[in-house]
Design an enzyme around this catalytic site. Structure first.
Site, mmCIF file in Angstrom:
data_model
loop_
_atom_site.group_PDB
_atom_site.id
_atom_site.type_symbol
_atom_site.label_atom_id
_atom_site.label_comp_id
_atom_site.label_asym_id
_atom_site.label_seq_id
_atom_site.Cartn_x
_atom_site.Cartn_y
_atom_site.Cartn_z
ATOM 1 N N THR A 158 -11.446 -3.534 -0.012
ATOM 2 C CA THR A 158 -12.693 -3.097 0.615
ATOM 3 C C THR A 158 -13.850 -3.980 0.150
ATOM 4 O OG1 THR A 158 -13.266 -1.543 -1.143
ATOM 5 C CG2 THR A 158 -11.843 -0.722 0.613
ATOM 6 N N THR B 60 0.810 -1.214 0.000
ATOM 7 C CA THR B 60 0.000 0.000 0.000
ATOM 8 C C THR B 60 0.847 1.269 0.000
ATOM 9 O OG1 THR B 60 -1.687 -1.199 1.248
ATOM 10 C CG2 THR B 60 -1.863 1.180 1.208
ATOM 11 N N GLU C 174 -7.451 -6.160 2.983
ATOM 12 C CA GLU C 174 -7.434 -7.145 1.888
ATOM 13 C C GLU C 174 -8.476 -6.834 0.824
ATOM 14 O OE1 GLU C 174 -5.043 -9.098 1.763
ATOM 15 O OE2 GLU C 174 -4.330 -9.190 3.817
ATOM 16 N N GLY D 281 -24.579 0.770 28.793
ATOM 17 C CA GLY D 281 -23.566 1.790 29.024
ATOM 18 C C GLY D 281 -22.188 1.217 29.253
ATOM 19 N N ILE E 217 -26.061 -5.009 24.167
ATOM 20 C CA ILE E 217 -26.455 -5.866 25.294
ATOM 21 C C ILE E 217 -25.746 -5.407 26.570
ATOM 22 C CG2 ILE E 217 -26.203 -8.210 26.232
ATOM 23 C CD1 ILE E 217 -26.845 -9.235 23.402
#
Length: 386
Positions: free
Chosen positions: A366, A125, A364, A341, A338
């Site tokens: 998008t 990249t 790998e 907070g 679940i």
């Protein structure tokens, strides 16, 4: 069609689960938050031979089949996805060298890479070239017996430890199409002009470094050209990235599995209105959906891994990577809900799982781009549905 692991795989999974439960999970949250490098965990993976999972046995590696390969990344990502990243980039680079290296290159590097004495990554990249690798600007010009390399790379995992680092370059910048002028060169650590300039701060995927690399007139002997042939670098890289999509699908499944485990445990401990929240139908519905999606992702991962045994499987691996990465993100979100907070607190595991899950839809390739890859495979009849 057999959906069960064989005896060796079951034993291997149990060994990995024990390692993750004992050596990774107890320290992952604290080490991630402090930015501490997981040296002891890396040493443990060396002792288990995990750095050789894609290295042929003749060079001292384990040479795992694709399903067992996926199993490694599911289990480790269940503990800490960043650790899976350390091993993942190394394993893809090892496979790249094992598949395409000359005999001299394989004999020189693979035995030490298999033990972890050497480690590696993969330099693809750039700042303006991620999904579109043909857009890279790093060049390698042959001068006598040496290539002179100039350019830069971004988001490189294991950059500070890689020796050698396979780097994708343009040996013929004028080639059309561009991929015909692309090659891979193995650059050893300490080569003058090769500099890791910084670690890139990240939302998640911590524990491993992601670095920017500068290549300033780096001179590398032509013997370091992967396979000894110019112009086939893109083909070499894509053959390794196919296993990379299995890797990401498996990591995603590991994140989703852990999110499910955290939600299941918390729902049985947390009480509201005088009873565990697991007794409320709304929470039960969430848990039922979580468990279903995690298991579906697991089956998709190992279906794709099995498809890789027979050669190129762009459609199957693309499907698995898309589906599993999105299950990972949704599972983390549902688990966080679940927790209420507390899910937003860094004292609980689920917020880290959420941050790590986001990368899975990007790495790998998008998901949006991969959908077009899958579609092309379907249109060509290479991948069958039904």
């Amino acid at each position: 069609m057999d959906f069960k692991f064989n005896d060796d795989q079951r034993e291997f999974k149990a060994l990995l689960r024990q390692f993750v439960d004992n050596e990774i999970i107890p320290v992952a949250r604290d080490w991630e938050q402090s930015g501490r490098y997981p040296t002891e965990i890396v040493d443990g993976m060396k002792d288990m031979g995990l750095f050789g999972i894609t290295v042929p046995e003749e060079y001292g590696g384990l040479d795992l089949d694709p399903v067992s390969f996926g199993l490694v990344f599911e289990e480790i990502a269940r503990g800490w996805m960043g650790i899976a990243g350390i091993l993942g980039s190394h394993s893809l680079a090892c496979r790249l060298i094992a598949m395409h290296g000359t005999e001299e290159q394989k004999n020189k590097y693979l035995p030490d890479l298999a033990t972890g004495k050497r480690r590696t990554g993969i330099g693809l990249t750039e700042a303006d070239a991620g999904t579109d690798l043909q857009g890279i600007r790093t060049t390698a010009r042959l001068e006598g017996d040496h290539y002179v390399i100039n350019g830069s790379k971004m988001w490189i995992t294991n950059a500070r430890y890689a020796d050698p680092l396979p780097v994708l370059v343009k040996t013929d910048p004028s080639a059309s199409p561009a991929h015909k002028g692309m090659s891979v060169i193995l650059i050893e650590a300490g080569t003058p002009g090769f500099e890791v300039t910084k670690d890139i701060p990240k939302l998640g995927y911590k524990g491993t470094e992601s670095c920017e690399i500068l290549l300033d007139n780096v001179r590398v002997h032509k013997d370091q050209l992967l396979g000894g042939v110019e112009g086939i670098g893109m083909k070499q890289v894509l053959s390794a990235l196919e296993w990379g999509r299995v890797n990401i699908a498996a990591r995603s499944t590991g994140i989703a599995q852990r999110a499910y485990e955290e939600a299941l445990s918390y729902s049985q401990e947390r009480k509201a209105f005088g009873k565990a929240i697991a007794e409320f139908q709304l929470i039960q519905a969430k848990l039922g959906e979580l468990g279903t999606q995690v298991q579906a992702a697991r089956l998709m991962t190992y279906w794709a891994a099995d498809a890789v045994r027979d050669g190129r499987a762009d459609g199957a691996t693309g499907m698995a990577k898309i589906f599993c990465s999105e299950v990972a993100l949704q599972s983390a979100i549902d688990s966080l809900k679940i927790h209420g907070g507390y899910g937003y607190s860094t004292e609980f595991e689920v917020e880290r799982l959420y941050r790590d899950s986001i990368l899975m839809s990007i790495g790998e390739g998008t998901n949006d781009i991969l959908r077009t890859v899958v579609a092309k495979s379907l249109l060509k009849g290479e991948t069958k549905v039904g």
